[in-house]
Scaffold this motif. Structure first.
Motif, PDB file in Angstrom:
ATOM      1  N   THR A 190      31.837 -33.662 149.662  1.00 53.82           N
ATOM      2  CA  THR A 190      32.130 -34.402 148.438  1.00 53.82           C
ATOM      3  C   THR A 190      32.777 -33.429 147.461  1.00 53.82           C
ATOM      4  O   THR A 190      32.610 -32.205 147.592  1.00 53.82           O
ATOM      5  CB  THR A 190      30.853 -34.973 147.819  1.00 53.82           C
ATOM      6  N   PRO A 191      33.483 -33.924 146.458  1.00 50.38           N
ATOM      7  CA  PRO A 191      34.069 -33.010 145.475  1.00 50.38           C
ATOM      8  C   PRO A 191      33.021 -32.118 144.801  1.00 50.38           C
ATOM      9  O   PRO A 191      33.274 -30.938 144.556  1.00 50.38           O
ATOM     10  CB  PRO A 191      34.748 -33.945 144.471  1.00 50.38           C
ATOM     11  N   ALA A 192      31.832 -32.667 144.533  1.00 54.20           N
ATOM     12  CA  ALA A 192      30.779 -31.868 143.893  1.00 54.20           C
ATOM     13  C   ALA A 192      30.309 -30.741 144.818  1.00 54.20           C
ATOM     14  O   ALA A 192      30.149 -29.590 144.387  1.00 54.20           O
ATOM     15  CB  ALA A 192      29.605 -32.754 143.500  1.00 54.20           C
ATOM     16  N   ALA A 193      30.094 -31.052 146.096  1.00 53.94           N
ATOM     17  CA  ALA A 193      29.651 -30.033 147.051  1.00 53.94           C
ATOM     18  C   ALA A 193      30.751 -28.995 147.277  1.00 53.94           C
ATOM     19  O   ALA A 193      30.471 -27.796 147.419  1.00 53.94           O
ATOM     20  CB  ALA A 193      29.255 -30.682 148.368  1.00 53.94           C
ATOM     21  N   ALA A 194      32.003 -29.439 147.315  1.00 52.61           N
ATOM     22  CA  ALA A 194      33.117 -28.505 147.503  1.00 52.61           C
ATOM     23  C   ALA A 194      33.259 -27.589 146.288  1.00 52.61           C
ATOM     24  O   ALA A 194      33.538 -26.399 146.436  1.00 52.61           O
ATOM     25  CB  ALA A 194      34.411 -29.280 147.757  1.00 52.61           C
ATOM     26  N   THR A 195      33.032 -28.141 145.097  1.00 54.34           N
ATOM     27  CA  THR A 195      33.095 -27.321 143.880  1.00 54.34           C
ATOM     28  C   THR A 195      31.991 -26.267 143.915  1.00 54.34           C
ATOM     29  O   THR A 195      32.220 -25.110 143.552  1.00 54.34           O
ATOM     30  CB  THR A 195      32.948 -28.204 142.623  1.00 54.34           C
ATOM     31  N   GLN A 196      30.816 -26.659 144.367  1.00 52.82           N
ATOM     32  CA  GLN A 196      29.714 -25.707 144.478  1.00 52.82           C
ATOM     33  C   GLN A 196      30.053 -24.615 145.492  1.00 52.82           C
ATOM     34  O   GLN A 196      29.786 -23.436 145.256  1.00 52.82           O
ATOM     35  CB  GLN A 196      28.429 -26.423 144.881  1.00 52.82           C
ATOM     36  N   LEU A 197      30.652 -24.994 146.613  1.00 52.56           N
ATOM     37  CA  LEU A 197      31.044 -24.020 147.630  1.00 52.56           C
ATOM     38  C   LEU A 197      32.091 -23.055 147.081  1.00 52.56           C
ATOM     39  O   LEU A 197      32.011 -21.851 147.298  1.00 52.56           O
ATOM     40  CB  LEU A 197      31.595 -24.737 148.866  1.00 52.56           C
ATOM     41  N   PHE A 198      33.072 -23.585 146.375  1.00 54.87           N
ATOM     42  CA  PHE A 198      34.142 -22.754 145.825  1.00 54.87           C
ATOM     43  C   PHE A 198      33.633 -21.907 144.667  1.00 54.87           C
ATOM     44  O   PHE A 198      34.046 -20.764 144.492  1.00 54.87           O
ATOM     45  CB  PHE A 198      35.310 -23.636 145.367  1.00 54.87           C
ATOM     46  N   GLY A 199      32.763 -22.488 143.890  1.00 59.39           N
ATOM     47  CA  GLY A 199      32.232 -21.814 142.704  1.00 59.39           C
ATOM     48  C   GLY A 199      32.778 -22.475 141.452  1.00 59.39           C
ATOM     49  O   GLY A 199      33.984 -22.414 141.201  1.00 59.39           O
ATOM     50  N   ALA A 200      31.902 -23.110 140.697  1.00 53.75           N
ATOM     51  CA  ALA A 200      32.331 -23.843 139.510  1.00 53.75           C
ATOM     52  C   ALA A 200      32.991 -22.924 138.486  1.00 53.75           C
ATOM     53  O   ALA A 200      34.015 -23.278 137.890  1.00 53.75           O
ATOM     54  CB  ALA A 200      31.144 -24.576 138.885  1.00 53.75           C
ATOM     55  N   LYS A 201      32.426 -21.734 138.296  1.00 59.31           N
ATOM     56  CA  LYS A 201      33.010 -20.803 137.321  1.00 59.31           C
ATOM     57  C   LYS A 201      34.386 -20.330 137.772  1.00 59.31           C
ATOM     58  O   LYS A 201      35.311 -20.215 136.972  1.00 59.31           O
ATOM     59  CB  LYS A 201      32.086 -19.610 137.107  1.00 59.31           C
TER      60      LYS A 201
END
Length: 192
Positions: free
Chosen positions: A65-76
């Motif tokens: 999901t976009p949220a899980a992918a953002t977490q994997l990539f790193g939100a910061k």
């Protein structure tokens, strides 16, 4: 001038050569599964026996999901990348363009990573789905390409490049599916 019978024989020989060229690839091909995109545009997780590739090198982070992918990539890290551009949309356009550049340099893994980053920055960028669809069409089983290209077409229904790519992938799948059937019919006729 070629006669109709010679033309038929020529067509049969050409078809037989095509069959021989694709027999090995077809023998290794597993049962096709239809792949449909999730509601958010991500692809469902696959269960093939192929060696696991890191999610960042799979279209849409391998179905996250976009949220899980953002977490994997790193939100910061994602916010830092987005902060380098006037808007997230411009950042997404930039990374999608970089993805195409890497495709032309025959670097599909790097292109996938750039398209994935562009997707995180703007999930409504149709060019992201087109680029990932092109990458997916390069795989031995390009079924996911159709889902990705359709998602892009839903976002930009007048995009001629998306329409063309979708038609090309569809035609490629038709040939791969129908070639063994046509060849079997030709071989049966020769036995008669």
């Amino acid at each position: 001038m070629l006669h109709l019978k010679a033309l038929t024989t020529l067509a049969q020989r050409t078809l037989l050569l095509l069959l021989l060229a694709t027999t090995v690839a077809q023998a290794q091909r597993k049962k096709r599964n239809e792949v449909a995109a999730n509601a958010d545009g991500s692809l469902p997780a696959t269960t093939t026996a192929a060696p696991a590739r890191p999610p960042r090198l799979q279209p849409l982070f391998g179905g996250l999901t976009p949220a899980a992918a953002t977490q994997l990539f790193g939100a910061k890290q994602l916010e830092a990348v987005a902060g380098s551009f006037p808007s997230r949309e411009e950042a997404s356009t930039f990374f999608a363009q970089k993805g195409y550049e890497y495709l032309t340099e025959n670097q599909p893994d790097t292109a996938t990573y750039r398209f994935n980053l562009a997707w995180l920055l703007n999930p409504n960028n149709a060019e992201v789905y087109r680029g990932l669809g092109i990458v997916a069409s390069l795989q031995p089983t390009p079924d996911g390409a159709i889902a990705l290209l359709n998602k892009g077409l839903a976002l930009d229904p007048t995009n001629a490049y998306l329409l063309s790519d979708l038609g090309s992938v569809g035609a490629m799948l038709i040939v791969v599916i129908s070639l063994p059937i046509i060849t079997r019919r030709i071989m049966q006729r020769r036995r008669i």
